[in-house]
Design an enzyme around this catalytic site. Structure first.
Site, PDB file in Angstrom:
ATOM      1  N   GLY A 140      10.384 -25.182 -28.703  1.00 36.56           N
ATOM      2  CA  GLY A 140      10.568 -25.765 -27.385  1.00 36.56           C
ATOM      3  C   GLY A 140      11.616 -25.013 -26.609  1.00 36.56           C
ATOM      4  O   GLY A 140      12.426 -24.278 -27.187  1.00 36.56           O
TER       5      GLY A 140
ATOM      6  N   GLU B  23      14.269 -25.822 -23.294  1.00 35.86           N
ATOM      7  CA  GLU B  23      14.784 -26.960 -22.546  1.00 35.86           C
ATOM      8  C   GLU B  23      14.850 -26.756 -21.037  1.00 35.86           C
ATOM      9  O   GLU B  23      15.836 -27.123 -20.394  1.00 35.86           O
ATOM     10  CB  GLU B  23      16.179 -27.294 -23.081  1.00 35.86           C
TER      11      GLU B  23
ATOM     12  N   GLU C 113      15.103 -30.895 -27.420  1.00 33.47           N
ATOM     13  CA  GLU C 113      15.082 -30.336 -26.051  1.00 33.47           C
ATOM     14  C   GLU C 113      15.668 -31.337 -25.059  1.00 33.47           C
ATOM     15  O   GLU C 113      16.352 -30.951 -24.109  1.00 33.47           O
ATOM     16  CB  GLU C 113      13.662 -29.916 -25.658  1.00 33.47           C
TER      17      GLU C 113
ATOM     18  N   HIS D 290      19.407 -31.146 -24.997  1.00 29.65           N
ATOM     19  CA  HIS D 290      19.913 -30.029 -24.185  1.00 29.65           C
ATOM     20  C   HIS D 290      20.168 -30.440 -22.727  1.00 29.65           C
ATOM     21  O   HIS D 290      20.874 -29.725 -22.006  1.00 29.65           O
ATOM     22  CB  HIS D 290      18.924 -28.863 -24.188  1.00 29.65           C
TER      23      HIS D 290
ATOM     24  N   GLU E 257      23.682 -24.907 -29.007  1.00 26.13           N
ATOM     25  CA  GLU E 257      22.737 -25.325 -30.052  1.00 26.13           C
ATOM     26  C   GLU E 257      23.339 -26.241 -31.121  1.00 26.13           C
ATOM     27  O   GLU E 257      22.675 -27.174 -31.582  1.00 26.13           O
ATOM     28  CB  GLU E 257      22.084 -24.098 -30.698  1.00 26.13           C
TER      29      GLU E 257
ATOM     30  N   ASP F 168      19.955 -11.981 -28.669  1.00 26.34           N
ATOM     31  CA  ASP F 168      19.025 -12.503 -29.671  1.00 26.34           C
ATOM     32  C   ASP F 168      19.558 -12.377 -31.094  1.00 26.34           C
ATOM     33  O   ASP F 168      19.215 -13.174 -31.966  1.00 26.34           O
ATOM     34  CB  ASP F 168      17.701 -11.746 -29.580  1.00 26.34           C
TER      35      ASP F 168
ATOM     36  N   TYR G 157      22.997 -23.121 -34.941  1.00 23.95           N
ATOM     37  CA  TYR G 157      22.371 -24.443 -35.030  1.00 23.95           C
ATOM     38  C   TYR G 157      22.976 -25.268 -36.167  1.00 23.95           C
ATOM     39  O   TYR G 157      23.483 -26.372 -35.963  1.00 23.95           O
ATOM     40  CB  TYR G 157      20.868 -24.295 -35.301  1.00 23.95           C
TER      41      TYR G 157
HETATM   42  N1  BES Z   1      16.919 -23.038 -26.472  1.00 21.39           N
HETATM   43  C1  BES Z   1      16.188 -22.975 -27.682  1.00 21.39           C
HETATM   44  C2  BES Z   1      15.172 -21.883 -27.705  1.00 21.39           C
HETATM   45  C3  BES Z   1      15.754 -20.494 -27.560  1.00 21.39           C
HETATM   46  C4  BES Z   1      16.797 -20.083 -28.350  1.00 21.39           C
HETATM   47  C5  BES Z   1      15.220 -19.611 -26.654  1.00 21.39           C
HETATM   48  C6  BES Z   1      17.320 -18.819 -28.203  1.00 21.39           C
HETATM   49  C7  BES Z   1      15.743 -18.339 -26.508  1.00 21.39           C
HETATM   50  C8  BES Z   1      16.790 -17.944 -27.276  1.00 21.39           C
HETATM   51  C9  BES Z   1      15.496 -24.296 -28.000  1.00 21.39           C
HETATM   52  O1  BES Z   1      16.207 -25.418 -27.601  1.00 21.39           O
HETATM   53  C10 BES Z   1      15.380 -24.401 -29.492  1.00 21.39           C
HETATM   54  O2  BES Z   1      16.385 -24.451 -30.137  1.00 21.39           O
HETATM   55  N2  BES Z   1      14.158 -24.429 -30.016  1.00 21.39           N
HETATM   56  C11 BES Z   1      13.889 -24.553 -31.424  1.00 21.39           C
HETATM   57  C12 BES Z   1      13.508 -25.943 -31.773  1.00 21.39           C
HETATM   58  C13 BES Z   1      14.509 -26.801 -32.393  1.00 21.39           C
HETATM   59  C14 BES Z   1      13.943 -28.126 -32.815  1.00 21.39           C
HETATM   60  C15 BES Z   1      15.438 -26.224 -33.384  1.00 21.39           C
HETATM   61  C16 BES Z   1      12.708 -23.692 -31.767  1.00 21.39           C
HETATM   62  O3  BES Z   1      12.162 -23.044 -30.868  1.00 21.39           O
HETATM   63  O4  BES Z   1      12.302 -23.645 -32.900  1.00 21.39           O
HETATM   64 ZN    ZN Z   2      17.946 -25.691 -28.812  1.00 17.28          ZN
END
Ligand code: BES
Ligand code: ZN
Length: 621
Positions: free
Chosen positions: A288, A290, A315, A318, A337, A394, A402
């Site tokens: 996802g 946000e 999300e 966030h 995160e 990245d 996280y």
């Molecule tokens: N904001 C992130 C997605 C993201 C992270 C995009 C780094 C670009 C760079 C999003 O909120 C996220 O953490 N998504 C996770 C899901 C979550 C339940 C841990 C994912 O995509 O797996």
């Molecule tokens: Zn996230």
């Protein structure tokens, strides 16, 4: 060069965190508002964008977006304003309506180019005429075959971390905030939606107008265009999806309003009025994203039993941690995160109880252990506060932010008590709403408002600035998972599956079961389990993904699993899933097999997934 930047950033960090009244008299000593950061060319203390007006057309034939980005600016007597641009064709630039000169700087593979625009100290607005190109990294143009309904093409953007500059010339730093409006022209059979106030029906002529009145960081500007429909869940929540998915998506996410209520009860009012989710085609590279007012989500969470909806809680969280209080730089990513995982698990606990929350927390704890193992030769990457100078942001976007972030906050919660912690967090979000946060500022706020106040000592610096996990970490326990571990052991010892024990298992229990297969697990055990539970054909994407991973690692090839894995990798572009599976091939010395599949699947992936897999498989284009 590096040294100078470090010294400079120290001065600025010091200046911004110090409100000595002596400093307010003279203009020269006024504290700069923005910190120096490694991933944007912008100099916002000189001139900064405030409001964006986009006027663009999405051309599905040529696969480009073209039009204008106009900004009102806050001008601190500057003679130029610097924006970020990557893989864009800049055609013409105006300052207050008159053509002006601009220069594009040297190209950097991560940052792209600086776009320096000549202005005068009185300039109040600029307009940039531009096209995107076929190198754009934010946009993924999909053909009808790559969608659920297979009738119309689709386009979506992904801005985080520094990709917005590949579809809009902008000051692409998370500490900058803009309000925006947009006019977007699309083929009339498609609907356009953004991280803004959205249409609920298609327009007749394919022209859409958007407004985002709350200021947001550039990485949160988002656009999706496709043959989608809307279905409300409550008067402020709902879902967008392609027709064939809409009913399923609506049922899966039917607790969305309850989640918003629970979240508001914890940490204050939802600040963005509407909370909708759009389910995108399966190539979407994340679980996802946000985007404010409109979360973008992968279809892989539509499991049919609401078992993977913690993603929505995440999300939604966030909307406070990230969108309201935003990491100032990507080196402070854990502030986005880590807080969000903590908040996500609290929302899940409020809706579904402690047991489910603890299972989620423990799955994250195991992810963290795996990540620590992966970083054993580069311990600096296991710090919460990162040094990402000359690196792609990245590189810092992994389980450490996280799950170590979560563990830190959870340990803090246990130390101070939940009641005090909740008051602290609520005030934290309220005090810093619509502003940015960097690690040092957070520590100062934490000391002042929680620790010193209550006479509590806590090893905050060790958690944030040292590698690894401090010894005061809380232990997370789940009786359900203990049972799973016992069942697994018996299963292997007796080589039989006890279906009475497993019949009420949640997908989380299955994931835990599969992820904990011992290294010496034998093929006969895989065969026995697959016969009893048909795991190769699981319709739950999370269970299937971890089962594929283990099957590759242990060389199990029954039940036509190779075909299933290949089909999965061609269809799904969710980076976390895809990279887990490709890493398993690599780890078990099956690089040739992996490359054979990757040659077929790569074209379906968004650039962020393709870049990650290129690196894992050392793939040369
Ligand atoms: N904001 C992130 C997605 C993201 C992270 C995009 C780094 C670009 C760079 C999003 O909120 C996220 O953490 N998504 C996770 C899901 C979550 C339940 C841990 C994912 O995509 O797996
Ligand atoms: Zn996230």
């Amino acid at each position: 060069m590096k040294k100078i930047t470090i010294i400079l950033s120290c001065i600025i960090l010091f200046a911004t965190s110090c409100n000595s009244p002596k400093e307010t008299k003279k203009e020269e000593t006024a504290a700069p508002k923005y910190v120096v950061e490694a991933h944007s060319y912008a100099q916002p203390n000189d001139a900064v964008v405030k409001h964006l007006s986009l006027d663009i057309t999405a051309d599905f034939e040529k696969e480009i977006i073209s039009g204008t980005a106009s900004y009102t600016i806050e001008n601190n007597n500057a003679s130029e304003i610097i924006l970020d641009s990557k893989f864009l064709d800049i055609l013409k630039v105006e300052a207050d309506g008159k053509t002006t000169t601009f220069t594009l700087g040297e190209f950097d593979k991560n940052l792209g180019q600086s776009l320096k625009i000549a202005i005068t100290p009185n300039t109040k607005s600029i307009t940039i005429h531009y096209n995107t190109t076929d190198k754009t990294e934010a946009l993924q143009w999909l053909n009808p075959q790559q969608t659920a309904d297979k009738k119309h093409p689709f386009l979506f953007t992904q801005g985080q971390a520094i990709l917005t500059r590949t579809w809009i010339p902008i000051q692409d730093s998370p500490q900058i905030r803009v309000t925006y409006d947009a006019t977007v022209k699309v083929p009339s059979e498609l609907m356009a939606v953004m991280s803004a106030e959205n249409p609920k029906e298609k327009s007749v002529n394919g022209v859409y107008h958007f407004k985002m009145k709350q200021p947001i960081s550039p990485y949160l500007i988002a656009l999706a265009i496709g043959d989608v429909e809307y279905k409300a869940i409550s008067n402020r929540t709902g879902v967008y999806a392609e027709k064939s998915m809409l009913a399923k998506v609506h049922a899966e996410f039917s607790d969305m309003e309850k989640m918003v209520v629970a979240a508001e009860k914890l940490y204050g009012k939802y600040a963005w009025d509407q909370f909708d989710v759009i389910v995108l085609p399966p190539s979407f590279p994340f679980g996802g994203m946000e985007n404010p007012r409109l979360t973008f989500a992968t279809p892989t969470v539509i499991a049919g039993d609401k078992s993977l909806t913690s993603l929505i809680a995440h999300e939604l969280a966030h909307s406070w941690s990230g969108n309201l209080v935003t990491n100032a730089t990507w080196e402070d990513f854990w502030l986005n995160e880590g807080f969000t995982v903590y908040f996500e698990i609290r929302i899940m606990e409020a809706l579904y109880g402690k047991e489910r929350a603890e299972m989620l927390a423990l799955i994250g704890r195991q992810d963290l252990e795996d990540e620590l193992e992966g970083f054993k030769d580069t311990p600096n990457d296991t710090k919460l506060k990162l040094d990402l100078k000359d690196r792609n942001p990245d590189d810092g976007m992994n389980s450490i932010a996280y799950d170590k972030g979560y563990l830190f906050l959870r340990t803090l919660e246990k130390t101070v008590g939940r009641e005090k912690f909740d008051v602290f967090l609520k005030n934290y979000f309220q005090t810093h709403a619509f502003s940015t946060m960097y690690t040092e500022k957070f520590i100062a706020y934490l000391n002042e408002n929680l620790l010193d106040k209550n006479n509590i000592t806590f090893n905050t610096n060790e958690w944030i600035y040292n590698p690894g996990i401090p010894s005061n970490q809380v232990t997370i326990v789940s009786d359900k998972f203990k049972n799973v571990e016992k069942t697994l052991q018996q299963c292997i010892e007796n080589n039989t599956a006890d279906t009475t024990v497993t019949k009420d298992w949640t997908p989380q229990e299955w994931v835990h079961f599969i992820r904990n297969f011992p290294e010496n697990m034998e093929i006969k055990h895989f065969e026995m389990l697959d016969k009893a539970y048909n795991l190769t054909n699981s319709t739950n994407s999370y269970i299937a993904m971890v089962w594929y991973e283990q099957s590759i690692l242990h060389n199990y090839r029954g039940n036509n699993i190779d075909e299933k894995i290949e089909a999965f990798l061609i269809n799904v572009g969710r980076r976390w899933y895809v990279s887990t599976i490709f890493k398993a091939y690599k780890k078990s010395n099956k690089l040739d097999e992996a490359l054979a599949i990757y040659k077929k699947s790569r074209a379906n992936y968004h650039s962020v997934t393709a870049n990650t897999i290129d690196e894992i498989l050392e793939f040369q284009k």
